[in-house]
Design an enzyme around this catalytic site. Structure first.
Site, PDB file in Angstrom:
ATOM      1  N   THR A 104      -5.862 -10.138 -12.364  1.00 55.06           N
ATOM      2  CA  THR A 104      -4.431 -10.452 -12.299  1.00 55.06           C
ATOM      3  C   THR A 104      -4.053 -11.509 -13.337  1.00 55.06           C
ATOM      4  O   THR A 104      -3.021 -11.399 -14.002  1.00 55.06           O
ATOM      5  CB  THR A 104      -4.040 -10.950 -10.893  1.00 55.06           C
ATOM      6  OG1 THR A 104      -4.123  -9.863  -9.984  1.00 55.06           O
ATOM      7  CG2 THR A 104      -2.632 -11.510 -10.873  1.00 55.06           C
TER       8      THR A 104
ATOM      9  N   PHE B 150      -6.322  -2.434 -14.068  1.00 54.17           N
ATOM     10  CA  PHE B 150      -5.201  -1.764 -13.409  1.00 54.17           C
ATOM     11  C   PHE B 150      -4.019  -2.687 -13.204  1.00 54.17           C
ATOM     12  O   PHE B 150      -2.872  -2.228 -13.076  1.00 54.17           O
ATOM     13  CB  PHE B 150      -5.658  -1.152 -12.083  1.00 54.17           C
ATOM     14  CG  PHE B 150      -5.706  -2.084 -10.915  1.00 54.17           C
ATOM     15  CD1 PHE B 150      -4.697  -2.083  -9.969  1.00 54.17           C
ATOM     16  CD2 PHE B 150      -6.773  -2.947 -10.723  1.00 54.17           C
ATOM     17  CE1 PHE B 150      -4.737  -2.926  -8.872  1.00 54.17           C
ATOM     18  CE2 PHE B 150      -6.833  -3.793  -9.634  1.00 54.17           C
ATOM     19  CZ  PHE B 150      -5.808  -3.790  -8.700  1.00 54.17           C
ATOM     20  N   LYS B 151      -4.244  -3.987 -13.192  1.00 52.49           N
ATOM     21  CA  LYS B 151      -3.136  -4.921 -12.979  1.00 52.49           C
ATOM     22  C   LYS B 151      -2.080  -4.822 -14.091  1.00 52.49           C
ATOM     23  O   LYS B 151      -0.926  -5.184 -13.885  1.00 52.49           O
ATOM     24  CB  LYS B 151      -3.664  -6.356 -12.894  1.00 52.49           C
ATOM     25  CG  LYS B 151      -4.750  -6.578 -11.848  1.00 52.49           C
ATOM     26  CD  LYS B 151      -4.224  -6.423 -10.436  1.00 52.49           C
ATOM     27  CE  LYS B 151      -5.300  -6.603  -9.381  1.00 52.49           C
ATOM     28  NZ  LYS B 151      -5.755  -7.964  -9.207  1.00 52.49           N
ATOM     29  N   ASP B 152      -2.491  -4.343 -15.263  1.00 47.92           N
ATOM     30  CA  ASP B 152      -1.537  -4.207 -16.372  1.00 47.92           C
ATOM     31  C   ASP B 152      -0.370  -3.295 -16.005  1.00 47.92           C
ATOM     32  O   ASP B 152       0.749  -3.479 -16.495  1.00 47.92           O
ATOM     33  CB  ASP B 152      -2.222  -3.637 -17.617  1.00 47.92           C
ATOM     34  CG  ASP B 152      -3.173  -4.614 -18.281  1.00 47.92           C
ATOM     35  OD1 ASP B 152      -2.912  -5.829 -18.218  1.00 47.92           O
ATOM     36  OD2 ASP B 152      -4.173  -4.168 -18.864  1.00 47.92           O
TER      37      ASP B 152
ATOM     38  N   LEU C  88       1.951  -5.479 -14.052  1.00 52.44           N
ATOM     39  CA  LEU C  88       2.304  -6.772 -14.636  1.00 52.44           C
ATOM     40  C   LEU C  88       2.935  -6.677 -16.010  1.00 52.44           C
ATOM     41  O   LEU C  88       3.677  -7.581 -16.414  1.00 52.44           O
ATOM     42  CB  LEU C  88       1.080  -7.684 -14.653  1.00 52.44           C
ATOM     43  CG  LEU C  88       0.691  -8.151 -13.246  1.00 52.44           C
ATOM     44  CD1 LEU C  88      -0.658  -8.853 -13.248  1.00 52.44           C
ATOM     45  CD2 LEU C  88       1.759  -9.081 -12.678  1.00 52.44           C
TER      46      LEU C  88
END
Length: 462
Positions: free
Chosen positions: A144, A111-113, A116
């Site tokens: 992350t 989910f960090k994509d 980011l």
């Protein structure tokens, strides 16, 4: 739109300056001076937008034309063109009233994509626009780091250093970070746990002369841009269900360790999204569950679990919530955080605890229950959960009321945590992008868990 510090000693600054500052110079966290309100008419107008179109509208509320709309549109379009699903964050129905919001269709399957990819492109845009050097410094409990590296690898004018706890991330997470061979990437494997990595990062950013001299920028969720990007998928999930005929408030069950993902949901609710319960799911490192239940925020014994990205005791975004819990009183927040630094805990009084319990429900998932949930959903519904998502699903099963529609956030692809999946004798097929990692050489430097050890490596790198 101006941004201010939760501790009140940073004057109002614009969005770009807020992104570049990361951690506020007074040690606090940056928040918007006012939270934009989204009317029912606006929600209706947004209902049919694609994910990039919706992201453009949400971001625009927080930027006040500081980035021209056409430039912002290109940043958004470029960021989400890298995702494998046309919906970017699709919602899948698993059983009656339980849906999974799949947040793992980006380049690193986490989910960090979502935040980011955007933040990486935003930093590159700012670097070009200001003709400035950007040195990104971040800590990761697993996801992350890979997402941040993927967002900026090879980009001119940017260098990135990521700290991860040595031996305390999954093998796939480690490979995603350490097999990158771009010269602008440095991986430091820290002798300690994630809280040690996060403490080092915060203390280096709090050294304002060092931060300014070496152009340090934040990639962790202390950066307000991270949180703003994550609010978008709460709106998008709600609209997907609404377009399927679901009316009324929706619960969200969020696996969280650092409080960033669920704070984004809290922010979306304050903006006007019809959210029912915000269910905070933790693992055995359950400091946040205890806070919601008892009003005591105090780190306990550290546990390694099957959901290592949530193996966190000190949640960096928690201060942002305290700011709103205490009525945007920066002096009160400063006193609380100073007390936490000295005494190691925060205790909120009864009336504040009642507000916390109105804002959140919470459940800490034990290791055995986490695995059992993965097995149950695989066997009964043919859906394979990663262990972090399983914590969110287990919490939803415990805390969602009869007939309440709940969306559980799927924070990673199960292939990233095969060590846990294998314990259930479940065989999964790795995506080819992940399978290819095992044949690549790794690049990382093992360092001690001190500011000085990390600073020495940074000075060589920068």
């Amino acid at each position: 739109m101006d941004y201010i510090s939760t501790r009140g000693k940073v004057g109002a600054i614009g969005f770009i300056d807020a992104v570049l500052m990361g951690l506020a110079d007074d040690g606090g966290l940056l928040v918007p001076k006012t939270i934009p309100q989204v009317s029912a008419d606006t929600l209706a107008n947004w209902r049919r937008l694609s994910y990039p179109e919706l992201a453009l509208e949400v971001f625009s509320l927080y930027m006040s034309e500081e980035i021209p709309r056409e430039d912002l549109k290109k940043l958004v379009d470029d960021s989400y063109a890298t995702f494998r699903d046309e919906h970017v964050t699709p919602v899948r129905r698993v059983k009656n009233n339980l849906h999974i919001l799949e947040l793992f269709h980006g380049p690193t399957f986490a989910f960090k994509d979502i935040a980011l990819q955007f933040l990486g492109n935003l930093y590159a845009y700012i670097s070009r626009r200001k003709n400035s050097i950007i040195h990104i410094l971040g800590a990761t409990s697993g996801d992350t780091g890979a997402s941040a590296i993927e967002g900026v690898r090879g980009k001119e004018g940017i260098r990135i250093c990521i700290l991860h706890p040595h031996g305390k991330v999954s093998k796939v997470q480690e490979l995603q970070m350490t097999t990158v061979d771009d010269a602008n990437v440095l991986n430091l494997s820290v002798d300690g746990n994630f809280d040690d990595c996060q403490r080092i990062i915060k203390e280096l950013f709090a050294d304002v002369p060092f931060k300014q001299k070496y152009h340090l920028r934040a990639i962790n969720s202390i950066n307000i841009a991270r949180v703003l990007a994550q609010t978008v998928y709460y709106f998008y999930a709600y609209f997907q269900l609404e377009n399927q005929g679901q009316a009324g408030p929706v619960n969200f069950s969020v696996p969280t360790g650092n409080f960033g993902d669920i704070f984004a949901g809290y922010l979306a609710k304050k903006m006007g999204l019809p959210v029912g319960k915000l269910i905070l799911a933790t693992n055995e490192n359950n400091i946040l569950e205890r806070f919601v239940r008892e009003g005591v925020y105090e780190p306990g014994e550290f546990h390694m679990t099957y959901s290592p990205s949530m193996d966190i005791q000190v949640a960096s975004n928690f201060e942002r919530y305290l700011y709103y819990l205490y009525g945007e009183d920066a002096a009160a927040v400063s006193a609380l955080m100073e007390g936490f630094k000295k005494e190691g805990k925060i205790v909120v009084p009864g009336e504040k605890l009642r507000q916390v319990q109105a804002d959140f429900a919470a459940y800490g998932v034990q290791n055995d229950e986490c695995l059992a949930t993965v097995g149950q959903y695989h066997d009964e519904y043919g859906y394979l959960l990663d262990p972090h998502t399983a914590c969110g699903v287990a919490a939803a099963d415990r805390l969602a009321g009869d007939g309440e529609v709940t969306v559980a956030l799927a924070t990673a692809h199960p292939a990233k945590f095969n060590e846990a999946i294998e314990l259930l004798q479940i065989e999964q097929t790795f995506p080819p992008q992940i399978e290819a990692l095992f044949d690549k050489p790794q690049r990382q430097t093992l360092v001690g868990g001190s500011n000085e050890a990390v600073k020495a490596e940074l000075l060589k790198f920068f």
